[in-house]
Scaffold this active site. Sequence first.
Site, mmCIF file in Angstrom:
data_model
loop_
_atom_site.group_PDB
_atom_site.id
_atom_site.type_symbol
_atom_site.label_atom_id
_atom_site.label_comp_id
_atom_site.label_asym_id
_atom_site.label_seq_id
_atom_site.Cartn_x
_atom_site.Cartn_y
_atom_site.Cartn_z
ATOM 1 N N SER A 287 -3.366 -0.017 3.245
ATOM 2 C CA SER A 287 -3.758 1.022 4.494
ATOM 3 C C SER A 287 -1.609 2.273 4.702
ATOM 4 O O SER A 287 -0.999 0.958 4.252
ATOM 5 C CB SER A 287 -3.840 0.604 5.433
ATOM 6 O OG SER A 287 -2.794 -0.352 5.869
ATOM 7 N N ASP A 288 -1.524 3.157 4.449
ATOM 8 C CA ASP A 288 -0.917 3.490 4.955
ATOM 9 C C ASP A 288 -0.129 2.758 6.406
ATOM 10 O O ASP A 288 -0.390 1.919 7.081
ATOM 11 C CB ASP A 288 -0.490 4.833 5.738
ATOM 12 C CG ASP A 288 0.780 5.519 5.287
ATOM 13 O OD1 ASP A 288 1.381 5.049 5.140
ATOM 14 O OD2 ASP A 288 0.745 6.715 5.506
ATOM 15 N N CYS A 289 1.141 2.656 6.274
ATOM 16 C CA CYS A 289 1.999 1.481 7.000
ATOM 17 C C CYS A 289 1.417 1.518 8.955
ATOM 18 O O CYS A 289 1.755 3.082 9.472
ATOM 19 C CB CYS A 289 3.538 1.568 7.414
ATOM 20 S SG CYS A 289 3.742 0.851 5.480
#
Length: 766
Positions: A287-289
């Site tokens: 995932s993006d952060c």
Amino acid sequence: MILHKMAFMAAILFFFISSVRVHSRETFACDTKDAATATLRFCQLSVPIPERVKDLIGRLTLVEKVGLLGNTAAAIPRLGIKGYEWWSEALHGVSNVGPGTKFDGVYPAATSFPQVITTVASFNASLWESIGRVVSNEARAMYNGGVGGLTYWSPNVNVLRDPRWGRGQETPGEDPVVAGRYAASYVRGLQGNDRSRLKVAACCKHFTAYDLDNWNGVDRFHFNAKVSKQDIEDTYDVPFRMCVKEGNVASIMCSYNQVNGVPTCADPNLLKKTIRNQWGLNGYIVSDCDSVGVLYDTQHYTGTPEEAAAKSIKAGLDLDCGPFLGAHTIDAVKKNLLRESDIDNAVVNTLTVQMRLGMFDGDIATQPYGHLGSAHVCTPVHKGLALEAAHQGIVLLKNQGPSLPLSRLHHRKVAVIGPNSDATVTMIGNYAGIACGYTSPVQGIAGYARTVHNKGCADVHCMDDRLFDGAVEAARGSDATVLVMGLDQSIEAEFKDRNSLLLPGKQQELISRVARASKGPVILVLMSGGPIDVSFAEKDPKIQAIVWAGYPGQEGGTAIADILFGGANPGGKLPMTWYPQDYLTNLPMTEMSMRPIRSKGFPGRTYRFYDGPVVYPFGHGLSYTRFTHSIADAPKMIPIAVRGRNGTVSGKSVRVTHARCNRLSLGVHVDIKNVGSRDGTHTMLVFSAPPGGEWAPKKQLVAFERVHVAAGEMKRVQVNIHVCKYLSVVDRAGIRRIPIGDHGIHIGDETHTVSLQASTLGVIKS
């Protein structure tokens, strides 16, 4: 003598420290000196990696597995496994943006190449791969020294859909095929060519339809990208598909935004069905952060955090950049929202990548890249490649007269003006690390001429004209004037989209006043990631030349000076359209359609679908010499074998899945002649104009080659155009089809027509 001896001793000490630091990292796992773990099956190199992973998974408790779901993966001391930080960045050089990599006294810097948008302007796939190899050498060296990771969440391969996007600088431009070719090339450079083993693990991001950060009150955390099946298939997904299928990337990152109402990191159709099953990802999905937290806390997609964790993992997410899965996954299992086997699937994918990286192979020193250390970072060869990349990426937009190159004999005194004239950190753009060193534009020009330096503006915002008079006087008294203007990260960046395509503040006024006063040629050099409307300068006869340098990296000042004085012949081409300011009049960033919407007055996006006025078109770029093309050989008709009569629709197209695609190729031989007086490198762009109705692109890039041709010489270049991949178009239902009929192949001023015809000969039996 004493000083020489001290310097010698310091060098010896540095060499000693460097040598020690090559192998200063503790063994991550399977330490041969640890009798308790060395004999375990997952540590046996003779055992195939899938079996090693299966053995390790079988030894882990649920708590231990969940501890591996976050970017800061927990240690498992009883099995001799250290903790690991997954998040490192290497967009255009090893960066310290992520916590997995840091610089220190032994590794104080890394080679900082031009920002991606600049490098892509070279249209040189072999250069892109070479940069990847250098970056991965330096990354491995820093890993060995205990200050870097092996998993790099780069490159960014989103299409530059809108010219205002603050992160457009990170991307390979507006063409999906160029973006995909860049992705595959850079990833191969980073990862190496052994499909079973990895030098470092790359990651193509951000999947998908992600290209808005913060515009007009809409941010990426709340944005729902409403995208047609047609645009998903023929634009947004293309670079990611090529990254997986042609680059064999080890990871894909899902984005913050929703696509058609579903968060990308919780969408099984995107993650499991598309990335994993259709494209065949051999790696992990991250995932993006804080994306998982965002879909629960900000988007309110689920009612409980446990549901968010369960939906994400079951959709195909393997790793969470953030603490969310670590905090809520066990409770999701307890509430029967998730099975432990679902967690196993995720951990299998991350552990497999770690094993392919050699992290479970024991002592670093015995591994293929174990010899790399601080002596292999910021080397003269690496710095030279950074300079060459800048040379190849700089684009000559205008050259009236011609006024460039400048002459060392006639232009001995040069006024260097502008807020970016002494730029250093600005030249490396965003997601950069600490560069080995810098040469600013004024320093570079000083290598060719005596300089008179006056910034004219305090910074790129250029809020007042207090410094204008000094700049005007500098230009009035010099043989030539170079204005280094443009943008920086305070104007365009992550979290910061632009509202205008014009130069900030009073920059245009400064340029015009200086141009009127200058007694010699006036050269405008622009630093930016996104396009700028400089129509005023293009039309002003007092501004004889315009150069786009992008963000040219640590060697940018030298490269700019070399171009201006003829030490290098420009050959870069714009990887994005430069639009006039008026283009934005009816263009909300939230409108994801690529094609024009006539009923709304929406003009369409990129050279493929927009046909209005431009400042400079996609692919524009001049040289100090002149090239001509002639098509020496190309077929006039290509038959397409189909699976029975269902392969055509009203005789107008063949569905790609119904065509025999393997060897269906259009070979074109092109003679390129340098008819000028200088050696030069020509970037040949090959476009196709397909039949296919109003939903087909006006034209699309199908091939490109960069060719060096000496003055007066000719070279023949062959390009092979895969018909199913590059001559196909996508219909409104998202189905890729090959239009039957005449396709125009355009190379410069040359046009060749090839007819694609459905063939009943050699029909594939169903």
